[in-house]
Design a protein around this motif. Structure first.
Motif, PDB file in Angstrom:
ATOM      1  N   TYR A  69       0.842  -1.213   0.000  1.00  0.00           N
ATOM      2  CA  TYR A  69       0.000   0.000   0.000  1.00  0.00           C
ATOM      3  C   TYR A  69       0.864   1.245   0.000  1.00  0.00           C
ATOM      4  O   TYR A  69       1.900   1.301   0.666  1.00  0.00           O
ATOM      5  N   MET A  70       0.421   2.251  -0.717  1.00  0.00           N
ATOM      6  CA  MET A  70       1.189   3.484  -0.880  1.00  0.00           C
ATOM      7  C   MET A  70       0.285   4.657  -0.491  1.00  0.00           C
ATOM      8  O   MET A  70      -0.520   5.119  -1.298  1.00  0.00           O
ATOM      9  N   PRO A  71       0.382   5.113   0.773  1.00  0.00           N
ATOM     10  CA  PRO A  71      -0.522   6.171   1.230  1.00  0.00           C
ATOM     11  C   PRO A  71      -0.324   7.496   0.469  1.00  0.00           C
ATOM     12  O   PRO A  71       0.801   7.886   0.168  1.00  0.00           O
ATOM     13  N   CYS A  72      -1.439   8.143   0.165  1.00  0.00           N
ATOM     14  CA  CYS A  72      -1.428   9.452  -0.498  1.00  0.00           C
ATOM     15  C   CYS A  72      -2.146  10.419   0.431  1.00  0.00           C
ATOM     16  O   CYS A  72      -3.317  10.206   0.758  1.00  0.00           O
ATOM     17  N   ASN A  73      -1.416  11.449   0.866  1.00  0.00           N
ATOM     18  CA  ASN A  73      -1.991  12.352   1.852  1.00  0.00           C
ATOM     19  C   ASN A  73      -1.512  13.778   1.611  1.00  0.00           C
ATOM     20  O   ASN A  73      -0.753  14.037   0.671  1.00  0.00           O
ATOM     21  N   GLU A  74      -1.954  14.676   2.499  1.00  0.00           N
ATOM     22  CA  GLU A  74      -1.570  16.087   2.371  1.00  0.00           C
ATOM     23  C   GLU A  74      -0.054  16.255   2.346  1.00  0.00           C
ATOM     24  O   GLU A  74       0.469  17.042   1.579  1.00  0.00           O
ATOM     25  N   GLU A  75       0.658  15.488   3.210  1.00  0.00           N
ATOM     26  CA  GLU A  75       2.111  15.648   3.342  1.00  0.00           C
ATOM     27  C   GLU A  75       2.830  15.355   2.029  1.00  0.00           C
ATOM     28  O   GLU A  75       3.778  16.035   1.679  1.00  0.00           O
TER      29      GLU A  75
ATOM     30  N   TYR B 253      -4.050   9.131 -12.423  1.00  0.00           N
ATOM     31  CA  TYR B 253      -4.015  10.599 -12.444  1.00  0.00           C
ATOM     32  C   TYR B 253      -4.631  11.126 -13.719  1.00  0.00           C
ATOM     33  O   TYR B 253      -4.308  10.583 -14.779  1.00  0.00           O
ATOM     34  N   PRO B 254      -5.499  12.161 -13.674  1.00  0.00           N
ATOM     35  CA  PRO B 254      -6.067  12.775 -12.483  1.00  0.00           C
ATOM     36  C   PRO B 254      -6.747  11.715 -11.616  1.00  0.00           C
ATOM     37  O   PRO B 254      -7.335  10.782 -12.133  1.00  0.00           O
ATOM     38  N   ASN B 255      -6.634  11.902 -10.310  1.00  0.00           N
ATOM     39  CA  ASN B 255      -6.976  10.842  -9.380  1.00  0.00           C
ATOM     40  C   ASN B 255      -8.449  10.817  -8.980  1.00  0.00           C
ATOM     41  O   ASN B 255      -9.071  11.839  -8.747  1.00  0.00           O
ATOM     42  N   ASN B 256      -8.975   9.617  -8.927  1.00  0.00           N
ATOM     43  CA  ASN B 256     -10.224   9.348  -8.245  1.00  0.00           C
ATOM     44  C   ASN B 256      -9.813   8.550  -7.013  1.00  0.00           C
ATOM     45  O   ASN B 256      -9.164   7.520  -7.170  1.00  0.00           O
ATOM     46  N   PRO B 257     -10.091   8.968  -5.796  1.00  0.00           N
ATOM     47  CA  PRO B 257     -11.054   9.985  -5.382  1.00  0.00           C
ATOM     48  C   PRO B 257     -10.518  11.395  -5.113  1.00  0.00           C
ATOM     49  O   PRO B 257     -11.335  12.279  -4.899  1.00  0.00           O
ATOM     50  N   THR B 258      -9.218  11.647  -5.105  1.00  0.00           N
ATOM     51  CA  THR B 258      -8.744  12.919  -4.529  1.00  0.00           C
ATOM     52  C   THR B 258      -8.808  14.095  -5.507  1.00  0.00           C
ATOM     53  O   THR B 258      -8.634  15.245  -5.097  1.00  0.00           O
ATOM     54  N   GLY B 259      -9.000  13.814  -6.795  1.00  0.00           N
ATOM     55  CA  GLY B 259      -9.077  14.896  -7.782  1.00  0.00           C
ATOM     56  C   GLY B 259      -7.735  15.582  -8.037  1.00  0.00           C
ATOM     57  O   GLY B 259      -7.682  16.596  -8.731  1.00  0.00           O
ATOM     58  N   THR B 260      -6.651  15.022  -7.497  1.00  0.00           N
ATOM     59  CA  THR B 260      -5.338  15.661  -7.655  1.00  0.00           C
ATOM     60  C   THR B 260      -4.613  15.105  -8.883  1.00  0.00           C
ATOM     61  O   THR B 260      -5.024  14.091  -9.442  1.00  0.00           O
ATOM     62  N   VAL B 261      -3.539  15.793  -9.306  1.00  0.00           N
ATOM     63  CA  VAL B 261      -2.810  15.383 -10.509  1.00  0.00           C
ATOM     64  C   VAL B 261      -1.324  15.190 -10.210  1.00  0.00           C
ATOM     65  O   VAL B 261      -0.824  15.632  -9.180  1.00  0.00           O
ATOM     66  N   ALA B 262      -0.636  14.530 -11.148  1.00  0.00           N
ATOM     67  CA  ALA B 262       0.814  14.364 -11.044  1.00  0.00           C
ATOM     68  C   ALA B 262       1.480  15.217 -12.118  1.00  0.00           C
ATOM     69  O   ALA B 262       1.050  15.196 -13.274  1.00  0.00           O
ATOM     70  N   THR B 263       2.508  15.951 -11.732  1.00  0.00           N
ATOM     71  CA  THR B 263       3.264  16.742 -12.716  1.00  0.00           C
ATOM     72  C   THR B 263       4.218  15.822 -13.484  1.00  0.00           C
ATOM     73  O   THR B 263       4.413  14.659 -13.111  1.00  0.00           O
TER      74      THR B 263
ATOM     75  N   ASN C 240      -8.338  19.932 -12.260  1.00  0.00           N
ATOM     76  CA  ASN C 240      -8.068  19.082 -13.420  1.00  0.00           C
ATOM     77  C   ASN C 240      -8.836  17.761 -13.299  1.00  0.00           C
ATOM     78  O   ASN C 240      -8.413  16.739 -13.849  1.00  0.00           O
ATOM     79  N   ALA C 241      -9.918  17.783 -12.546  1.00  0.00           N
ATOM     80  CA  ALA C 241     -10.674  16.551 -12.282  1.00  0.00           C
ATOM     81  C   ALA C 241     -12.076  16.915 -11.809  1.00  0.00           C
ATOM     82  O   ALA C 241     -12.275  18.006 -11.258  1.00  0.00           O
ATOM     83  N   PRO C 242     -13.026  16.009 -12.001  1.00  0.00           N
ATOM     84  CA  PRO C 242     -14.402  16.304 -11.573  1.00  0.00           C
ATOM     85  C   PRO C 242     -14.665  15.997 -10.101  1.00  0.00           C
ATOM     86  O   PRO C 242     -15.818  15.920  -9.704  1.00  0.00           O
ATOM     87  N   TYR C 243     -13.616  15.768  -9.322  1.00  0.00           N
ATOM     88  CA  TYR C 243     -13.792  15.478  -7.900  1.00  0.00           C
ATOM     89  C   TYR C 243     -13.112  16.526  -7.039  1.00  0.00           C
ATOM     90  O   TYR C 243     -12.014  16.989  -7.358  1.00  0.00           O
ATOM     91  N   VAL C 244     -13.808  16.864  -5.944  1.00  0.00           N
ATOM     92  CA  VAL C 244     -13.257  17.787  -4.963  1.00  0.00           C
ATOM     93  C   VAL C 244     -13.093  16.991  -3.670  1.00  0.00           C
ATOM     94  O   VAL C 244     -14.012  16.279  -3.256  1.00  0.00           O
ATOM     95  N   TRP C 245     -11.908  17.078  -3.093  1.00  0.00           N
ATOM     96  CA  TRP C 245     -11.542  16.275  -1.918  1.00  0.00           C
ATOM     97  C   TRP C 245     -11.408  17.234  -0.752  1.00  0.00           C
ATOM     98  O   TRP C 245     -10.519  18.084  -0.749  1.00  0.00           O
ATOM     99  N   VAL C 246     -12.292  17.132   0.195  1.00  0.00           N
ATOM    100  CA  VAL C 246     -12.423  18.129   1.245  1.00  0.00           C
ATOM    101  C   VAL C 246     -11.992  17.550   2.573  1.00  0.00           C
ATOM    102  O   VAL C 246     -12.369  16.432   2.926  1.00  0.00           O
ATOM    103  N   LYS C 247     -11.221  18.329   3.320  1.00  0.00           N
ATOM    104  CA  LYS C 247     -10.824  17.895   4.652  1.00  0.00           C
ATOM    105  C   LYS C 247     -11.945  18.299   5.610  1.00  0.00           C
ATOM    106  O   LYS C 247     -12.407  19.450   5.559  1.00  0.00           O
ATOM    107  N   THR C 248     -12.381  17.385   6.458  1.00  0.00           N
ATOM    108  CA  THR C 248     -13.454  17.739   7.398  1.00  0.00           C
ATOM    109  C   THR C 248     -12.901  18.736   8.419  1.00  0.00           C
ATOM    110  O   THR C 248     -11.683  18.821   8.609  1.00  0.00           O
TER     111      THR C 248
END
Ligand SMILES: *Cc1c(COP(=O)(O)O)cnc(C)c1O
Length: 409
Positions: A159-165, A184-194, A344-352
């Motif tokens: 497993y390869m965790p993907c987080n804010e850090e 990438y663009p990622n589901n679920p986080t909506g983030t991209v890789a350069t 760059n994606a149709p998902y918005v990933w929100v921190k509670t």
């Protein structure tokens, strides 16, 4: 006595969407007068564009006349579609992919699930957390894992965790996976890789003789200039990457079914004596043995996306969803949330807020704003404390949902 594939017994019951459904029905039954807005599921809401419908109708008419009727087509897809993809999705962007590197299929879900069967049983699989569940579940079905642990991780998967850090791009794992799923663009986080980030992965795969399984289902949503649309934009990637793309999110084909997988001729994997074999030939063999092609009208409909008018219409729909995503991002930011994705994606990933859990936030948003989203923890332990909103929705509903969420205390 017929025995089952016992590995299926290790699978965790599909919990996320049934549980969302249960909580939503319970709420609606108790509050029949409330208008609930659903922004949870990753399915498109806009209809197929006119150019696609026209091509679809014309192809159906061809099927009704003996002169133009088509029976079985090529298993790999019709030349007209493979060539249109090679030119428009790759060559016109300076990426040298040829039509015969492209395999048309009925979906990226099937392809990302089926691809493992052409690779050896002892390969180690690397999977991001949070993640689209197909990659892990099909690894389990193939018997490559042990049991599921309490946190939802299966023994034997890397497993390869993907987080804010780490900016939602995983660290290069110290235990090297042979097959690495990236999306990438990622589901679920909506983030991209350069390009730089992807280059790091391509170099790692080259160094270790690993293969990257690159899911680019959301490629069409990329708006920023420096973000790669294809992993093959990275030097050396044709030796180490398979790319999956789909018309599902690109052109509203979730119910029509058409996708493709790219396997460049340069990509090899190894036999028992260390002998190199082109992976493309194995997939070609599998595809032609187990698949009889996508229907002719569907392939005609898909090819119409690459006409001048088709491109224009499809871009309008994507812009509509991306405008939804922008409204969501801006409203949630204004309401004091930390928000990722949605550019760059149709998902918005929100921190509670206040470190409440994903499910606590789900209940709060449902009960107080009557809006449905998806708890981040449902995509893996690293998604805990996050929430996914989907931009696949009607504009009015997006605006109303965001106004309600802004009023939450
Ligand atoms: C929607 C989606 C797909 C597309 O699947 P299809 O089977 O082509 O509809 C692939 N990967 C991810 C991550 C998705 O979200």
């Amino acid at each position: 006595m017929a025995l089952i594939n016992e590995h299926y017994l290790k699978l965790q019951a599909g919990y996320l969407f049934p549980e969302i459904g249960r909580r939503v029905s319970e709420f609606i039954n108790a509050n029949p007068e409330k208008k609930v807005i659903k922004m949870g599921i990753g399915d498109v809401t806009q209809p197929l564009v006119p150019t696609v419908i026209k091509a679809f109708h014309e192809a159906i008419d061809e099927m009704g006349k003996s002169e133009t009727f088509k029976g079985y087509g090529p298993e790999q897809g019709y030349g007209f579609l493979r060539e249109a993809i090679a030119k428009n999705s790759y060559q016109d962007n300076g990426v040298a992919i040829e039509a015969d590197d492209i395999f048309i299929s009925d979906g990226s879900k099937c392809d990302t699930g089926n691809i493992q069967e052409i690779f050896g049983h002892n390969n180690k699989i690397g999977i991001c957390d949070p993640v689209y569940p197909v990659y892990a579940d099909t690894t389990v079905m193939a018997g490559k894992t042990g049991a599921c642990q309490d946190n939802g991780y299966y023994d034997g998967i890397i497993y390869m965790p993907c987080n804010e850090e780490n900016g939602f791009i995983p660290e290069l794992p110290t235990e090297v996976p042979d097959l690495i799923f990236l999306c990438y663009p990622n589901n679920p986080t909506g983030t991209v890789a350069t390009k730089e980030e992807l280059k790091k992965w391509v170099d790692y795969a080259l160094e270790n003789n690993s293969i990257i399984l690159y899911d680019a289902a959301y490629e069409a949503f990329i708006t920023e200039k420096n973000i790669p649309h294809s992993i093959y934009e990275i030097e050396g990637a044709k030796k180490v990457a398979i790319e999956f793309r789909s018309f599902s999110k690109t052109a509203g084909f979730t119910g029509t079914r058409c996708a493709y997988t790219v396997i460049p001729k340069e990509l090899v994997a190894y036999g028992p004596e260390g002998d190199a074999h082109p992976v493309r030939n194995l997939w070609n063999r599998r595809h032609s043995t187990k698949f009889n092609g996508v229907s002719y009208p569907v392939q005609k409909a898909a090819a119409a996306i690459f006409t001048e008018q088709g491109k224009k219409e499809v871009t309008e729909v994507i812009t509509y969803y991306l405008d939804n995503a922008r409204i969501m991002r801006e409203s949630l930011t204004e309401a004091g949330y930390t928000v990722y994705g949605g550019v760059n994606a149709p998902y918005v990933w929100v921190k509670t807020k206040n470190n409440i859990s994903s499910w606590e936030f789900f209940d709060k948003v449902l009960n107080e704003a009557n809006v449905v989203g998806t708890p981040g923890s449902g995509f893996g332990p690293a998604g805990e404390g996050y929430f996914r909103f989907s931009a696949f929705a009607d504009r009015e509903n997006v605006i109303e949902a965001m106004n309600r969420i802004k009023k939450l205390t």
